[in-house]
Write a protein that holds these residues in place. Sequence first.
Motif: not given
Length: 210
Positions: A194-205
């Motif tokens: 839903k957000s770029t923040q979630e996208l960044v978290r996904y990328a790091y994970d």
Amino acid sequence: MISTLIADDHLLIREGLRKILSEEEDIEIVYEAENGQQVLDYLAAQSVQVLILDINMPLMSGLDILKYVHKLSPDTRVLILSMYPEDRFAVRALKAGASGYITKASAGDELISAVRKVIDGARYISPEATEMLVRELSKPFDRLPHETLSEREFQILMLLVKGKNVRSISEDLGLSVNTVNTYRARIFEKMSLKSTQELVRYAYDHKLLE
């Protein structure tokens, strides 16, 4: 002589690759490029046998450059060079038409072998990448969300998680703001985010970023 083009935006990397290749009597470096447009301009005028191509290039990614290389110079063998481990991008690069994939960390040991293998018409991946691919083939066919993205969507995903905003991405890629917004919305939809923040978290994970 094996005519070779080196494409990397970092001068020190190009110098290191040149030093490795220049030790071989039958390999000739005919051109060095620091961005994707220089690669395409050169290949529009003349071909080379091997293109050593950084996956992260200014103006367009190495994977995007690949698409044009095959049209401009079909016989050119492309060896992707990346700072990322094989398990992140090797399969994507090979599916896009690369003849081989090596990491910058292993270039000193593998570059010459890789060049000779691709010039013989074979594909080159490291022993470690081969083992990884075998493991992947033995797994159930359940793709991760980012693996469902198109090449352009994946490219925009990587720019978003690196902090680029929509306007700067549109300028970098030569796309309209509306087009980038459409890609962005499509990425969120495909990945159920839903957000770029979630996208960044996904990328790091999922280790898409260092």
